[in-house]
Motif scaffolding. Sequence first.
Motif, short mmCIF file in Angstrom:
data_model
loop_
_atom_site.label_atom_id
_atom_site.label_comp_id
_atom_site.label_asym_id
_atom_site.label_seq_id
_atom_site.Cartn_x
_atom_site.Cartn_y
_atom_site.Cartn_z
N GLN A 153 -17.33 -15.34 -3.70
CA GLN A 153 -17.51 -15.11 -5.13
C GLN A 153 -16.49 -14.10 -5.67
O GLN A 153 -15.99 -14.24 -6.78
N GLN A 154 -16.17 -13.09 -4.87
CA GLN A 154 -15.16 -12.12 -5.30
C GLN A 154 -13.79 -12.79 -5.43
O GLN A 154 -13.03 -12.51 -6.36
N ILE A 155 -13.47 -13.67 -4.48
CA ILE A 155 -12.21 -14.40 -4.55
C ILE A 155 -12.18 -15.29 -5.77
O ILE A 155 -11.16 -15.41 -6.47
N LEU A 156 -13.30 -15.94 -6.06
CA LEU A 156 -13.39 -16.82 -7.22
C LEU A 156 -13.14 -16.05 -8.51
O LEU A 156 -12.35 -16.47 -9.37
N LEU A 157 -13.79 -14.89 -8.66
CA LEU A 157 -13.61 -14.08 -9.87
C LEU A 157 -12.18 -13.54 -9.96
O LEU A 157 -11.59 -13.51 -11.05
N ALA A 158 -11.64 -13.13 -8.81
CA ALA A 158 -10.26 -12.64 -8.81
C ALA A 158 -9.29 -13.74 -9.22
O ALA A 158 -8.31 -13.50 -9.94
N GLY A 159 -9.55 -14.97 -8.77
CA GLY A 159 -8.69 -16.10 -9.14
C GLY A 159 -8.71 -16.37 -10.63
O GLY A 159 -7.66 -16.61 -11.25
N VAL A 160 -9.88 -16.34 -11.23
CA VAL A 160 -9.98 -16.58 -12.67
C VAL A 160 -9.26 -15.49 -13.45
O VAL A 160 -8.49 -15.76 -14.39
N ALA A 161 -9.48 -14.22 -13.06
CA ALA A 161 -8.88 -13.11 -13.79
C ALA A 161 -7.36 -13.08 -13.64
O ALA A 161 -6.62 -12.95 -14.62
N PHE A 162 -6.89 -13.22 -12.40
CA PHE A 162 -5.45 -13.15 -12.16
C PHE A 162 -4.74 -14.37 -12.75
O PHE A 162 -3.62 -14.27 -13.26
N GLY A 163 -5.40 -15.53 -12.68
CA GLY A 163 -4.83 -16.72 -13.29
C GLY A 163 -4.66 -16.57 -14.79
O GLY A 163 -3.66 -17.01 -15.37
N SER A 164 -5.62 -15.92 -15.44
CA SER A 164 -5.52 -15.68 -16.88
C SER A 164 -4.35 -14.75 -17.19
O SER A 164 -3.63 -14.95 -18.18
N MET A 165 -4.13 -13.75 -16.35
CA MET A 165 -3.01 -12.84 -16.57
C MET A 165 -1.67 -13.56 -16.41
O MET A 165 -0.74 -13.37 -17.21
N LEU A 166 -1.57 -14.41 -15.40
CA LEU A 166 -0.34 -15.17 -15.21
C LEU A 166 -0.11 -16.14 -16.37
O LEU A 166 1.04 -16.34 -16.80
N SER A 167 -1.17 -16.74 -16.88
CA SER A 167 -1.03 -17.63 -18.04
C SER A 167 -0.54 -16.88 -19.26
O SER A 167 0.24 -17.41 -20.06
N ALA A 168 -0.98 -15.62 -19.40
CA ALA A 168 -0.50 -14.80 -20.51
C ALA A 168 0.99 -14.51 -20.37
O ALA A 168 1.74 -14.55 -21.36
N LEU A 169 1.44 -14.21 -19.15
CA LEU A 169 2.87 -13.99 -18.91
C LEU A 169 3.67 -15.26 -19.21
O LEU A 169 4.77 -15.19 -19.78
#
Length: 337
Positions: A153-169
């Motif tokens: 679950q921690q990996i899942l949440l980290a993936g969503v959050a980090f993916g959103s940051m990369l999409s912003a970049l």
Amino acid sequence: MLIRRNQSQSWLPGISLVVLLLTLLVTLTKGTAPIPPIDVINVLLAKLGLTDSDILATPTGIILWEIRWPRVALAVLAGSTLAISGACYQTLFRNPLADPFILGVSSGAALGAAVAITFWQGAYLTLSAFVGSAVAVAVVYFLGRQDEGADSQQILLAGVAFGSMLSALLSCIMAVFSQQIHLIVFWLMGSLASPVQSLPAVAAVVCFGMAAILFFARDLDLVALGEETAHHLGVNLPLVRLVILGATTLITGAVVSVTGIIGFIGLVVPHMVRNVAGPEHVRLLPLSAVWGATLLLWADSLTRMFTSLVSIPVGVVTALFGGPFFLYILYTSRTGR
């Protein structure tokens, strides 16, 4: 009833392979220049050295082997890879909405591709996209680790959050370098139109990763029962997570670096196969690969059957069909039906 179900399951692998082979044959006949199935068979037999090879030098042989076959082979690789990865993610995270891009694979690959398009005029695009996806998943896995090991679950949440940051970049790059936006957007849509010379290398990477995943198929059966149950039954959960996440990242990153973002194959196919073949991964994973390849071949053929659809990337087609299926899964998960 149980006997009938088991009998139907015993026939399923053979039927699936026949459908895939027929789909390959039909796909090779479709295009701006329709080619009779008998000519397709003759070219394939000639390539295998079973008949006269003179047909390979004809326009028909050149079209089939140098233009259509690489595209079809890429579709088979991409479809099977995304489907197997989707089945693994859904089991590891025990989430029916998990797909191959949930750990930031797509966001990392997209950012890497955008950097290559913007600063290097498209050179090293495949390498940049692959490196971007691998780095993204490595960061997500590191962020999802805890003292006692990685937590799904921690990996899942980290993936969503980090993916959103990369999409912003990625959005920032597209806004600043607007002259390249059409090339970036086309890559993001996903396409099979431009198979690269590194296709054999991609195939080797995919075969290696799939072999590693299949080796742990029985462990995935136990993980599907729950992490606590799997642990008590002797499954080395940290090792299984690391190998499966590493292998799925490797094969998905390799394919996405060539095709761009092709969504929903990894979401739709495992659900369809699981409902028919059952949850055992020894059966689920190979059948998911076969039907993932078949579905993507038909999606690509749809764009080439009609002249007005030739310019539409295959990722758009899979999204049009996969979007409603995603909403259906979301609705049934909420209602418990």
